[in-house]
Design a protein around this motif. Structure first.
Motif, PDB file in Angstrom:
ATOM      1  N   SER A  41       0.841  -1.203   0.000  1.00 14.34           N
ATOM      2  CA  SER A  41       0.000   0.000   0.000  1.00 14.34           C
ATOM      3  C   SER A  41       0.874   1.251   0.000  1.00 14.34           C
ATOM      4  CB  SER A  41      -0.921   0.020   1.219  1.00 14.34           C
ATOM      5  OG  SER A  41      -1.825  -1.048   1.169  1.00 14.34           O
ATOM      6  N   THR A  44       2.402   1.678  -3.427  1.00 16.75           N
ATOM      7  CA  THR A  44       1.384   2.141  -4.370  1.00 16.75           C
ATOM      8  C   THR A  44       1.095   3.622  -4.169  1.00 16.75           C
ATOM      9  OG1 THR A  44       0.369  -0.052  -4.432  1.00 16.75           O
ATOM     10  CG2 THR A  44      -0.985   1.789  -5.170  1.00 16.75           C
ATOM     11  N   LEU A  45       0.936   4.028  -2.906  1.00 15.65           N
ATOM     12  CA  LEU A  45       0.698   5.446  -2.627  1.00 15.65           C
ATOM     13  C   LEU A  45       1.879   6.303  -3.058  1.00 15.65           C
ATOM     14  CD1 LEU A  45      -1.031   5.237   0.863  1.00 15.65           C
ATOM     15  CD2 LEU A  45      -2.068   5.935  -1.290  1.00 15.65           C
TER      16      LEU A  45
END
Length: 134
Positions: A41, A44-45
């Motif tokens: 995550s 991805t961010l």
């Protein structure tokens, strides 16, 4: 343990409530994101933020820059007239002639070394910093 509307919970159901609570806790643990999922995550961010930053930089460099350039070019097209004083903090470079219809004042001109300047001409420098040519 009891319910105000129904009275005490029978002992036979207590074990069922304990088991349901235990299963609920296990489900929360199983459904929680793992360290790998959290790391993915974050990656991805990070890539999304980098992409947004790149697009914003491109917009600022190209679109906003083009708008500012067009506005300045439009404003300076033709002759530039200054109705008051003009102070230049640095060198003045012009590809053509520079004509001044008033007094030119150069406070630091007396300290300028022109010994290496080619094509020198005779000029005068007044005590108040005005410069002229005879």
């Amino acid at each position: 343990m009891g319910n105000a509307r129904r009275g005490p919970i029978p002992d036979e159901l207590g074990w069922l409530m304990d088991m349901l609570e235990d299963h609920s806790e296990r489900l929360r643990t199983l459904e929680a994101p793992s360290g790998e999922q959290l790391a993915n995550s974050v990656a991805t961010l990070r890539s999304l933020v980098e992409n947004i930053q790149a697009q914003l930089a491109d917009f600022i460099a190209n679109d906003i820059g083009a708008l500012v350039t067009a506005a300045v070019t439009s404003a300076l097209t033709g002759n530039i007239a200054i109705g008051g004083s003009l102070t230049v903090a640095g060198a003045v470079t012009t590809p053509g002639s520079l004509t001044v219809g008033g007094t030119v004042t150069m406070p630091g001109a007396r300290a300028t070394d022109l010994s290496a300047a080619p094509n020198r001409v005779n000029a005068w420098l007044a005590g108040d910093g005005r410069l002229g040519r005879t």
